[in-house]
Enzyme design. Structure first.
Site, PDB file in Angstrom:
ATOM      1  N   GLU A  99     -17.109-122.317   1.739  1.00  0.00           N
ATOM      2  CA  GLU A  99     -16.361-122.164   0.488  1.00  0.00           C
ATOM      3  C   GLU A  99     -16.356-123.455  -0.321  1.00  0.00           C
ATOM      4  OE1 GLU A  99     -13.239-118.694   1.965  1.00  0.00           O
ATOM      5  OE2 GLU A  99     -12.569-120.765   1.835  1.00  0.00           O
ATOM      6  N   LYS A 138      -6.659-115.591  11.613  1.00  0.00           N
ATOM      7  CA  LYS A 138      -7.674-115.970  10.627  1.00  0.00           C
ATOM      8  C   LYS A 138      -8.605-117.080  11.134  1.00  0.00           C
ATOM      9  CE  LYS A 138      -7.973-114.921   6.835  1.00  0.00           C
ATOM     10  NZ  LYS A 138      -7.186-115.445   5.719  1.00  0.00           N
ATOM     11  N   LYS A 188     -23.049-143.466 -15.195  1.00  0.00           N
ATOM     12  CA  LYS A 188     -23.065-143.882 -13.793  1.00  0.00           C
ATOM     13  C   LYS A 188     -22.135-143.086 -12.890  1.00  0.00           C
ATOM     14  CE  LYS A 188     -24.228-148.341 -15.554  1.00  0.00           C
ATOM     15  NZ  LYS A 188     -24.294-147.685 -16.890  1.00  0.00           N
ATOM     16  N   SER A 211      -5.697-120.296   9.607  1.00  0.00           N
ATOM     17  CA  SER A 211      -4.700-120.152   8.552  1.00  0.00           C
ATOM     18  C   SER A 211      -3.404-120.813   8.988  1.00  0.00           C
ATOM     19  CB  SER A 211      -4.462-118.663   8.272  1.00  0.00           C
ATOM     20  OG  SER A 211      -3.288-118.478   7.516  1.00  0.00           O
ATOM     21  N   ASN A 238     -29.149-154.837 -21.114  1.00  0.00           N
ATOM     22  CA  ASN A 238     -29.672-153.507 -21.443  1.00  0.00           C
ATOM     23  C   ASN A 238     -30.848-153.129 -20.548  1.00  0.00           C
ATOM     24  OD1 ASN A 238     -27.798-153.759 -23.441  1.00  0.00           O
ATOM     25  ND2 ASN A 238     -29.214-153.621 -25.159  1.00  0.00           N
ATOM     26  N   HIS A 255     -28.103-105.350  -5.305  1.00  0.00           N
ATOM     27  CA  HIS A 255     -26.822-104.970  -5.911  1.00  0.00           C
ATOM     28  C   HIS A 255     -25.709-104.921  -4.854  1.00  0.00           C
ATOM     29  CE1 HIS A 255     -29.084-103.777  -9.506  1.00  0.00           C
ATOM     30  NE2 HIS A 255     -29.917-103.174  -8.680  1.00  0.00           N
TER      31      HIS A 255
END
Length: 440
Positions: free
Chosen positions: A274, A267, A309, A261, A94, A140
């Protein structure tokens, strides 16, 4: 049941720390008179041999021995005989695992602080390189006011600085040695815990044996702080993803941080950004999992704590990797300075400057706000851009407009924000100088 109980598959990651703690415990037992000097030398020699095996990845791990503690103890007995069995005198798994976890966590936190410093350096270097670059600041996700790109990047430096402070606070709370608490009541041997703590590099000692063996607050601390760091990395990743789009065209990431891509030849996907954004859920999920594990545990040690763990190890690995990737990604960024400049002078982005202009002419701000709002709406309705308006057009809205209104620009807007912490060039340059000083 034995395989379900076993933790060796993941707690063998703590093998170095388990041996380190065992060596210190052996020295403490010798000082307490439990081991003779000769016995101590033999035990330390055996533990050193085990460390060599571990470093060479030659240690004979045995799954049937359940955990790292029994594996090392059995191997010690194999190497030096029955004397190896004396090492566990006065000690429990322990307080042993609590010590191992704290030793590991101290090293892990130090590694993360180093990784954050490298990330900060990448941000500061890019900020310094783009000290004169103006871009639209957003609220915004709408264009708001012109700011310096360096100011924008340095915002992430400040987030990382708070993250480092959190990790340093974590370290202080980790830095308490639980060894000597035994199973729950404390050891029965005359162990000098202060000297033992010094031997293991701890600055403090736990003062309640029940708490010492059951405390995993420091694990929650690390996982919470890691969640905050990943959250901050994700915010920057999101902006890089947005800015990389054709719609923005503000930035290009290095080829090694993007991929093509499988079907669309044109692409160039921001995959590293990401993935960093996606790993936030993984790290914050570990935090929630640990909290739920701990929430109803009675004192003292319970086997549930075996579940602390794997999430922690994964959090450290994920965060360290994400910081490394983000440092490289930030360094690789190439900004479209011309596009940013054009968008900083487009549309009504200088409307706030016009309102402040009128305030400086003696118009109350609430009145100037209304005047400029009507002016902007009128020009938009007529398909006009603020930068294309002549003095006569301004005069129709307010007699307070004069020739100098035509001098308002993204640059003048930037320079006007020279308040401490603002986006003026001299302020941002000072912040960069201070940042380098703080990093050192």
């Amino acid at each position: 049941p034995s395989s379900f109980l076993a933790s060796l598959s993941f707690d063998k990651k703590l093998s170095y720390y388990d041996v380190t703690g065992s060596k210190a415990w052996a020295r403490a037992l010798e000082r307490a008179g439990v081991l003779s000097e000769t016995e101590l030398k033999s035990i330390l020699s055996g533990l050193d041999a085990i460390l060599v095996e571990i470093s060479k990845e030659d240690f004979p791990f045995r799954e049937e021995l359940e955990d790292i503690h029994f594996n090392i103890e059995r191997r010690l007995i194999e190497l030096i005989g029955p004397l190896g069995g004396k090492l566990h005198s006065g000690r429990s798994r322990n307080d042993q695992i609590a010590t191992d976890m704290r030793l590991y966590s101290k090293d892990a936190v130090s590694t993360l602080i180093d990784a954050l410093r490298k990330y900060q350096l990448a941000l500061v270097n890019q900020a310094e390189k783009n000290l004169h670059t103006i871009l639209p600041g957003y609220t915004h996700l709408q264009r708001a006011q012109p700011i310096l790109l360096a100011h924008h990047l340095m915002a992430y430096f400040e987030m990382a600085d708070r993250d480092i402070n959190r990790l340093q606070d974590c370290f202080k709370r980790i830095d308490f040695m639980p060894l000597g608490s035994a199973a729950l009541a404390g050891t029965a041997y005359n162990i000098d815990r202060e000297l033992l703590a010094k031997d293991l590099g701890f600055s403090n000692i736990t003062l309640n044996s029940l708490d010492a063996v059951s405390d995993r607050d420091f694990v929650v601390d690390i996982e919470y702080t890691a969640s905050m760091i990943m959250l901050h990395l994700s915010r920057l990743a999101e902006e890089i993803i947005l800015w990389s789009s054709v719609e923005f065209s503000y930035v290009k990431s290095g080829d090694e941080y993007t991929s093509g891509s499988s079907i669309m030849p044109q692409k160039n996907n921001p995959d590293i950004a990401e993935l960093i954004r996606g790993k936030v859920g993984r790290v914050s999920g570990a935090l929630i999992g640990t909290i739920v594990t701990l929430k109803a545990l009675p004192l003292a040690y319970n086997r549930d704590l075996q579940e602390d763990k794997e999430p922690l190890f994964d959090v450290i690995k994920t965060l360290d990797g994400s910081l490394s990737m983000m440092s490289g990604l930030v360094t690789s960024l190439e900004f479209n300075v011309q596009k940013m400049k054009e968008n900083s002078e487009d549309g009504a982005i200088l409307a706030t400057e016009l309102a402040d202009y009128l305030v400086n002419k003696g118009v109350p701000f609430r009145d100037s706000h209304g005047i400029v709002r009507e002016l902007v709406q009128k020009s938009l309705d007529e398909g006009l851009d603020l930068k294309d308006l002549d003095l006569a057009y301004y005069k129709e809205s307010s007699e307070y407009f004069d020739d100098d209104v035509l001098e308002i620009s993204a640059k003048s807007a930037r320079d006007a924000r020279s308040v401490l912490g603002g986006t003026s060039e001299n302020q941002v340059q000072q912040r960069i100088i201070e940042a380098r000083r703080r990093m050192n």
